[in-house]
Design an enzyme around this catalytic site. Structure first.
Site, PDB file in Angstrom:
ATOM      1  N   GLU A 167      15.157  24.296 -40.819  1.00 48.89           N
ATOM      2  CA  GLU A 167      15.052  24.372 -39.361  1.00 48.89           C
ATOM      3  C   GLU A 167      14.023  23.337 -38.906  1.00 48.89           C
ATOM      4  OE1 GLU A 167      13.642  28.335 -38.708  1.00 48.89           O
ATOM      5  OE2 GLU A 167      15.136  29.201 -40.064  1.00 48.89           O
ATOM      6  N   ARG A 186      22.689  25.821 -35.667  1.00 55.76           N
ATOM      7  CA  ARG A 186      22.259  26.458 -34.439  1.00 55.76           C
ATOM      8  C   ARG A 186      21.325  25.510 -33.688  1.00 55.76           C
ATOM      9  NH1 ARG A 186      18.692  31.942 -34.528  1.00 55.76           N
ATOM     10  NH2 ARG A 186      18.374  32.174 -32.302  1.00 55.76           N
ATOM     11  N   TYR A 221      18.818  25.251 -30.260  1.00 54.38           N
ATOM     12  CA  TYR A 221      18.169  26.057 -29.229  1.00 54.38           C
ATOM     13  C   TYR A 221      16.828  25.493 -28.797  1.00 54.38           C
ATOM     14  CZ  TYR A 221      16.216  28.219 -33.496  1.00 54.38           C
ATOM     15  OH  TYR A 221      15.641  28.441 -34.721  1.00 54.38           O
ATOM     16  N   ASP A 252      13.068  26.309 -28.446  1.00 52.91           N
ATOM     17  CA  ASP A 252      12.176  27.288 -29.051  1.00 52.91           C
ATOM     18  C   ASP A 252      10.833  27.346 -28.309  1.00 52.91           C
ATOM     19  OD1 ASP A 252      11.412  29.237 -30.767  1.00 52.91           O
ATOM     20  OD2 ASP A 252      11.360  27.997 -32.550  1.00 52.91           O
ATOM     21  N   GLU A 288      15.191  22.754 -31.025  1.00 53.19           N
ATOM     22  CA  GLU A 288      15.209  23.108 -32.445  1.00 53.19           C
ATOM     23  C   GLU A 288      16.634  23.074 -32.962  1.00 53.19           C
ATOM     24  OE1 GLU A 288      12.620  26.096 -33.806  1.00 53.19           O
ATOM     25  OE2 GLU A 288      13.800  26.614 -35.577  1.00 53.19           O
TER      26      GLU A 288
END
Lengths: 436, 63
Positions: free
Chosen positions: A9, A53, A55, A57, A63
């Site tokens: 991530e 994914r 998004y 953050d 992220e």
């Protein structure tokens, strides 16, 4: 041997620059960046069609969390695919902002610190067999994670200590003057193991979301790493960590190298490019980062000889691991300065400094440090170095673009077929292509 | 490399010559000439006021 399931991530730093004009906050720029995402999914938190994914953050960091991957090639390709997607968001946001009268430049940095000392992370996840006892696992792994900066570090131009501030116990071995260090992240790590992420960042976070049968598997969450630009650095970082985990899972005796003060030790290692600073162990002994990493490499090499290679990049992992330790030991990075982030960066910055008569406290070198992590092709320093052969790679642009387009093989599609314009359900993936 | 992306680019970048294709494999050795030419050109992609630029990059901490 079983495949490892892993993911990474990445939180990106947002910087909008328009000298002489009204500055925009990271929040404002992040809203522009994520407008296409929100328009599609009515949320700034979506799965995309390659299984990853995307998004916004904490702290308005865009992220990107990779899909769970099962080979190193896949993991690095899917991670690099995130940079392609972020660049597409930059391009769209730049157009929309220009239409609103904001004609400055957006920079997204894949690094781990801003200029004011705020940090954001690169979090690795490794799926493990739950039979491995967590305490034994973490005791064996933490000294490895603290010392792997010798090849996994992204490199950092460290500003001089300002004013009369007491350096404190943790920074007692850090030079006062500006200098070059192995790690972006080391100075921001405050604990060995905990459930915290922002308040007091640990090396291992106890979050455990296995995306699998939780009775069988644990998902180890390592949050101490630097974000890497270099594909080859990522290869040795994830590959060596996987080997350590295999040895721990197999019960291989690795010796007791628990550190007396892990948080002091991680700083000692980062600020000592010789790799020889002596770290105090709980046992009362002292070991340098080089000695510990030599030991882990020897153990890993013997382990592979006993059990066989479990993937086809293993020779490359062991080879680069060894050459990186050789380079630090000989204090000659020439053997790794196209393959290991800190050495690639240090090589260019040193040449630039020599040419212009600059010291490490020069703002230009701090700017070049940021530029190294600027993801925009043709502008970011790493992208320029890679396109001219000064940074090696083992993938190519087509492979990375395909990783944008394609769901991960061998993994069932998360849900939906990604063909509809609107999410059929809250978990449907947003269609995304690397071809524009 | 940059053609694969759509959208705007600042004019400064277009001053740079086309990058050479990246070598395949993990043992690339950069030609000194290439690095020298990049050392010559890098200032053209960096914003002029380094100190202001660096100080301008401040953001809340993440995880």
């Amino acid at each position: 041997m079983d495949r490892r399931i892993y993911g990474v991530e990445t939180e990106f730093g947002v910087h909008y620059s328009h000298p002489g004009a009204r500055p925009l906050t990271p929040e404002e720029v992040a809203r522009y960046l994520f407008r296409p995402v929100v328009e599609w999914g009515r949320s700034s938190n979506v799965f995309v069609s390659n299984g990853s994914r995307l998004y916004l953050d904490v702290g308005s960091h865009p992220e990107y969390a990779t899909a769970e991957c099962s080979t190193l090639d896949e993991l690095v390709a899917v991670d690099k695919a995130g940079e392609v997607m972020m660049q597409q968001l930059i391009d769209q946001a730049t157009e929309r902002m220009a239409a609103d009268g904001f004609t400055g430049t957006i920079y997204l940095y894949k690094n781990n610190a801003d200029s004011a000392g705020n940090s954001y992370g690169s979090h690795e996840n490794y799926l493990l067999n739950r039979r491995t006892e967590f305490r034994r696992l973490s005791e064996a792994l933490i000294p490895f994670l603290i010392t792997r900066q010798l090849y996994a570090g992204a490199g950092k131009v460290v500003a001089p200590r300002t004013g009369d501030t007491d350096p404190g116990t943790l920074d007692r071995d850090r030079p006062d003057g500006a200098h070059f260090a192995f790690s972006q992240r080391a100075d921001h790590v405050m604990e060995g193991i905990s459930s915290a992420t922002t308040r007091s960042r640990p090396i291992i976070n106890t979050r455990d979301e296995p995306h699998a049968d939780a009775a069988e598997y644990r998902r180890l969450h390592v949050i101490v790493g630097d974000s890497n630009m270099s594909e080859t650095t990522q290869l040795v970082r994830f590959g060596a960590t996987d080997l350590m985990l295999r040895m721990i899972e197999a019960g291989t005796p690795l010796g007791d190298h628990q550190l007396e003060n892990p948080i002091l030790a991680i700083r000692q290692v980062s600020h000592d490019l010789t790799g020889t600073a002596e770290l105090s162990l709980r046992s009362g002994q002292r070991r340098s980062a080089l000695q510990l990493q030599r030991h882990y490499l020897e153990q890993a090499t013997a382990f592979v000889e006993r059990h066989g290679a479990h993937h086809d990049r293993l020779d490359a992992v062991l080879d680069l691991w060894e050459r990186a330790l050789d380079a630090v030991e000989r204090q000659d990075p020439a053997g790794i300065d196209t393959e290991i982030d800190w050495a690639i960066k240090q090589r260019f910055l040193t040449r630039y400094a020599d040419r212009h008569g600059l010291d490490w406290d020069s703002a230009r070198l701090a700017q070049l440090d940021l530029s190294y992590h600027d993801i925009t092709p043709g502008r970011g320093l790493f992208t320029l170095l890679q396109s001219r052969g000064a940074a090696a790679r083992f993938l190519d642009d087509d492979t990375v673009r395909q990783a944008v387009d394609t769901p991960r093989p061998r993994r069932a599609p998360h849900c939906g077929d990604g063909s509809s314009r609107r999410p059929a359900s809250p978990g449907s993936p947003m269609p995304w292509t690397g071809r524009t | 490399m940059s053609q694969q992306y759509s959208g705007s680019r600042s004019e400064r970048e277009e001053d740079l010559p086309e990058p050479a294709p990246a070598p395949a494999g993990g043992s690339a050795q950069a030609g000194t000439t290439d690095l020298d030419s990049l050392l010559d050109e890098i200032d053209s992609v960096l914003e002029t006021n380094a100190e202001e630029f660096v100080k301008g990059f401040v953001q809340k901490g993440g995880q």
